[in-house]
Design an enzyme around this catalytic site. Structure first.
Site, PDB file in Angstrom:
ATOM      1  CD  GLU A 231       7.239  21.898  28.870  1.00  0.00           C
ATOM      2  OE1 GLU A 231       6.925  20.934  28.156  1.00  0.00           O
ATOM      3  OE2 GLU A 231       6.576  22.266  29.852  1.00  0.00           O
TER       4      GLU A 231
ATOM      5  CD  GLU B  35       1.085  18.876  30.451  1.00  0.00           C
ATOM      6  OE1 GLU B  35       1.453  18.940  31.629  1.00  0.00           O
ATOM      7  OE2 GLU B  35       1.453  19.662  29.570  1.00  0.00           O
ATOM      8  CG  HIS B  36       4.637  16.980  26.798  1.00  0.00           C
ATOM      9  ND1 HIS B  36       5.225  17.717  25.819  1.00  0.00           N
ATOM     10  CD2 HIS B  36       4.717  17.721  27.939  1.00  0.00           C
ATOM     11  CE1 HIS B  36       5.661  18.861  26.334  1.00  0.00           C
ATOM     12  NE2 HIS B  36       5.361  18.876  27.607  1.00  0.00           N
TER      13      HIS B  36
END
Lengths: 489, 524
Positions: free
Chosen positions: A181, A104-105
């Site tokens: 994160e 996703e990143h």
């Protein structure tokens, strides 16, 4: 404040002015709010053969390669369009846990057609937003844009999921970002507690692992892991292209055919099997007396998304409700637990949740308490649960049913919540449940059913518990298990 | 004018995040519940016997039209059509902390917490909620520095009940001793939470208003000071309500309702109603205009352990530097809004993909260049008679001086050349933010209500977009230069050992390059 309506707000909570608003959208689905799925409409008379709705239809079309296109056109000048993919951290193993999230990143780090900078400039210059999140069972990429830019938005989404470069240099750089994160997530205690809860409830299974993955995996995941994940999971039949706002279904369909029609083939061979995830009643305690407050979650095993008992458990969940001490409100709130918590100053806040997965789910309560009231609060919570199983009244249930409908209907406001609802329901039920049906399902619930269903899933069951902070006074596990039964005191 | 700005934006959380994977074909389910009457049909299959829905279709674009009427007692009624079965209706009042100069500070905060408690017709809050639940409704009250809003979202069919309930809640609250006691507790808890929250933004906003408008209007405290909690009672509240809760200071706004029907309900419930505090008529209303003073508010605090959990958050010092902008009634409001968008910014680590303003100046010039900075964000607060454009920044306490200089330099650059590409980007983003926020019914409600309260009419979204489109580089330069002539307002929170003096910050903002005057110290 809207006491009974705690889980959503009528007016946006944060009084931030539009002009001065920093648009920060969370990347990761938290998995903590009570879950509602929904519709956007009004009560129907069950007797009537037809019911007229003041909402547009959700149109669904399936392409030859299995990709489903679903949209609702409300004629706005802005829209939300996105890809809902049936793949999340549940399909990972111990070694590659974190891959779905890593991927996703990487989605915004450039494609064969556009570099990262090109992509960012293009999105920013058209006043659009691009976002993505990964949960345990789903990965979502979506864009918000002016309706006139719909073709470009679909083209960009198609590009980032099919032609991502996954450059080695970018992968290396992203490791640091994800580790950062991770730190950020660790400061959100609710997320930490929910990760612990999954870790204990689903120990040694895929659902027990975190979405971000452990540090050593984040440091070791390589290009091949990412490519493997895409080639295994990003397939036509497991993807939904959903849209809401100012979108014409026929136009969307044409765009889908053009951008996905030839490329996302169906699975060759077997669809990867859903790994079984067994629930284990157990606990995790992380005692830290320096922390000002204790954060706890307690849950029993509930059911999967599509199970018929889901609706009843959602009514039970609404009955327990949410509360925060700054609501004030006093003795007269619709949730009995809120009254007890408020009257006895037992906690700072609590939130009931019903988190569903395909074949299992967690039904329970998250609470934040002071050190001295941990035991009392838990005791009251368990008493309430037992009351649900034994003598919950018809009027309480009627009220909770009403509230549940309100919650579901009012939540669907704006193109993004509607688009999310379409995408999620398409993945979970392979259809969008019409509102009259949803209402009929809720209407069918009565007190006896709540008692039956709660007895089945709560009474005498061994719970999963995650507790963090000054929790010395938390009773031992056996005692908590004992309180899952009727005790007269 | 453009109060659309007031419409608060809503974060859309990925609440969908825990979902199941679809199974094609018959889903694998387990035992069903024993409830004999309950349909044992999984949600993935349609329930038999449910009426067939007939869906609505969109015929072109929604008709944007806001209708406004005024009742004989001066109360304004405003409405806006909207697709959908639900409506949001509420009463907005020109009341808030800025009017508390002659009263105990904190009254508006109390009134917000007391909203929707027992009234002449409803015995308790619970009865109110029950009434609303019958119409699938929820209620909420929010108060800001200048406006108090009581709002309900419910099924449009319940309009009459909803307006009746709102009238009762606003004009006939019982304010019993017990309720006031509960409110004292709730206010106390909110103050505690405000100071415990890791995000210092609300506190800094409070401080910078205090610094910018010293002891007047919007500079007054929005939150009830701890020492006033015990002092506020029914008498105090009534004396305030008598002056401020008058029909000429109110707007009844509705979104998703018929205008005629709303006016009819307003006549029925709000015309000639005698409020709980007796005779109406604004006897003693504070009409003072905001006086921008500039200045500094410092709060020294040990931020070395603000973390609530086991993971430590690095120690940060927060500063906010602001200058007077303009009121939302002035033409310059739009260029200021564009300027604020152009400055943008956010956290150095912020989630979210492209679209968050990655090419705004505070990202490009500040966060991307100085990796030690944790945050740089621009905010624009605007009121009917003044405004404040400010930048919030945070970093390690040892780098406060450097951080302040970076921010003052950015202020100076606002008055220099504006690149056409960056201007166009900021304008497009402002328009898209406006339109995306106005997708949501409660936001439209707030926009209609606030605009009509301030100007008796509403600028429609497309009119605002035209104004935004017309902003030229010269406009930005002009408003920024004008702003830079004023005195700064500064708020600082945390370890302030290395904070430059107010005079130095002022000198920097008056200089050509934004540099702080050099200080020579023999011993460091």
């Amino acid at each position: 404040m809207a006491a009974a309506a705690a889980s959503r707000t009528l007016l946006p909570v944060a009084r931030r002015q539009l002009w001065g608003f920093t648009r920060r959208l969370p990347v990761r689905g938290a998995g903590t709010q009570p879950l509602y799925f929904g519709g956007d409409r009004l009560r129907s008379t069950q007797a009537a053969p037809q019911v007229v709705l003041n909402v547009p239809e959700t149109r669904v079309t399936c392409l030859e390669n299995g990709l489903r296109v679903a949209s609702e056109n409300s004629g706005l000048s802005t829209c939300t369009v996105g890809l809902w993919i049936d793949a999340g951290s549940r399909y990972e193993n111990e070694r590659n846990n974190g891959t779905a999230h890593f991927l996703e990143h990487m989605a915004f780090k450039g494609t064969k057609k556009r570099s990262q900078l090109d992509l960012e400039l293009e999105i920013e210059n058209m006043g659009a937003h691009l976002n993505a999140y990964t949960s345990r069972e789903q990965t979502v990429y979506y864009a918000k844009a002016f309706s006139k830019d719909l073709p470009r938005a679909v083209e960009i989404l198609a590009d980032i999921i099919q032609n991502s470069t996954l450059g080695e240099a970018e992968i290396e750089r992203e490791r640091g970002v994800i580790l950062r994160e991770m730190q950020e997530v660790e400061t959100n205690l609710q997320e930490v507690v929910f990760d612990y809860l999954h870790a204990t409830a689903y120990q040694n299974t895929a659902l027990g692992r975190t979405i971000l993955g452990p540090t050593e995996n984040i440091k070791s995941i390589n290009r091949k892991d990412l490519v493997d994940y895409i080639t295994t999971h990003y397939k036509g039949p497991r993807i939904v292209l959903a849209a809401a706002g100012g979108v014409c279904h026929d136009e969307l369909l044409e765009l889908a055919k053009f951008h996905f029609g030839d490329s996302l083939c169906a699975h060759t061979g077997e669809i990867p099997a859903l790994p079984p995830c067994k629930f284990t009643g157990s606990e995790i305690r992380v005692r830290d007396d320096k922390m000002p407050l204790a954060h706890l979650a307690i849950a029993v095993e509930a059911v999967g998304w599509a199970h018929p008992d889901t609706i009843c458990l959602m009514v039970a969940n609404t009955l327990i409700g949410n509360w925060d001490r700054s609501f004030g409100g006093g003795m007269n709130l619709s949730s009995k637990l809120a009254q007890l918590a408020c009257h006895g100053s037992l906690c700072h806040s609590f939130q009931s949740f019903n988190t569903s997965y395909t074949d299992t789910g967690l039904w329970g309560l998250y609470m934040v308490c002071e050190e001295a009231t941990v035991a009392d609060m838990l005791h009251v919570v368990q008493q309430e649960w037992i009351r649900l199983c034994t003598n919950v009244t018809e009027s309480e249930v009627a009220r909770a049913k009403n509230l549940l409908k309100t919650n579901m209907l009012l939540q669907l406001d704006g193109s993004t919540p509607i688009c999310e609802d379409i995408g999620r329901q398409m993945l979970c039920y392979n259809r969008r449940i019409p509102i009259p049906e949803l209402e009929a399902r809720i209407d069918a619930v009565n007190a006896e059913m709540v008692r039956d269903v709660c007895t089945k899933y709560i009474y005498g069951k061994s719970p999963a518990i995650a507790a963090l902070g000054p929790i010395e006074r938390l009773p031992d596990f056996n005692q908590i298990c004992g309180n899952m039964r009727w005790i007269r005191d | 004018m453009a109060t659309a700005v007031w419409a608060a934006a809503r974060l859309l959380r990925g609440s969908a995040a825990r979902c199941a994977r679809p199974r094609f074909g018959p889903p694998a389910h387990r035992r069903f519940s024993s409830g004999a009457t309950y349909p044992n049909i999984p949600l993935s299959s349609p329930l038999p016997g449910v009426p067939k829905p007939v869906f609505a279709t969109v015929d072109g674009q929604e008709k944007f039209e806001t209708k406004v009427s005024t009742l004989d007692n001066g109360l304004r009624v405003a409405s806006q059509n909207k697709f959908g079965q639900f409506c949001t209706v509420g009463i907005l009042i020109n009341s808030g902390s800025r009017y508390e100069a002659k009263y105990l500070s904190g009254i508006a905060h109390f009134l917000e917490k007391l909203a929707f408690s027992s009234t002449a017709r409803f015995e308790s809050k619970d009865e109110i909620l029950l009434t609303l639940e019958k119409h699938g409704g929820i209620c909420d009250c929010q108060t800001s520095r200048d406006t108090t809003m009581y709002a309900v979202s419910a099924d449009s069919k319940g309009l009459d009940t909803v307006v009746g309930l709102l009238a009762d809640v606003v004009l006939h609250p019982c304010l019993t001793d017990e309720e006031i006691e509960m409110t004292r507790m709730a206010v106390q808890f909110e103050l505690e939470d405000l100071n415990m929250r890791p995000d210092p933004e609300p506190l800094l906003t409070e401080m910078i208003h205090e610094a910018a408008f010293r002891e007047n209007t919007v500079g007054l405290h929005r939150f009830c000071p701890a020492e006033n909690i015990a002092k506020i009672d029914r008498e105090v509240l009534h004396s305030y309500l008598k002056n401020y809760y008058t029909p000429d200071r109110m707007v009844l706004a509705g979104v998703g309702v018929e205008h005629e029907h709303l006016v009819e309900c307003a006549r029925k419930y709000l015309l000639g109603a005698q409020p709980a505090w007796g005779a109406t008529g604004s006897v003693d209303v504070d009409r003072s205009v905001a006086q921008y003073t500039g200045g500094i508010i410092k709060v020294e605090r040990d931020m070395s352990n603000v973390s609530l959990g086991p993971t430590p958050i690095p120690e940060l010092t927060h500063i906010m530097v602001g200058l007077e902008s303009c009121s939302f009634l002035e033409d310059d409001f739009i260029p200021f809004a564009v300027l604020n968008m152009m400055m943008g910014g956010g956290g150095s680590f912020s989630a979210g993909g492209p679209g968050k303003g990655m090419f705004s100046r505070l990202y490009l010039n500040v966060l991307n260049r100085h990796h030690w900075m944790y945050n740089a964000t621009s905010y624009h607060h605007s009121y009917e008679d003044t405004g404040l454009l400010c930048i919030h920044a945070s970093a390690d306490p040892r780098q406060v001086r450097e951080m302040v200089e970076i921010i003052t330099k950015e202020f100076i650059l606002m008055g220099r050349t504006v690149d056409l590409v960056e201007l166009e980007r900021a304008k497009t983003q402002l328009m898209s933010m406006l339109m995306m926020n106005l997708e949501s019914r409660p936001v439209i409600f707030e926009d209609v209500g606030r605009q009509v309260l301030a100007t008796h009419s509403r600028k429609l979204p497309h009119e605002l977009c035209t104004l935004i489109r017309n902003v030229k580089p010269e406009d930005i330069k002009r408003v920024a230069s004008k702003m830079l002539h004023g005195k700064p307002a500064v708020a600082a929170l945390g370890d302030l050992t290395d904070l430059p003096t107010y005079e130095h910050i002022q000198t920097a903002l008056a200089s050509r390059d934004g540099r702080l005057p050099r200080t020579y110290r023999l011993f460091r």
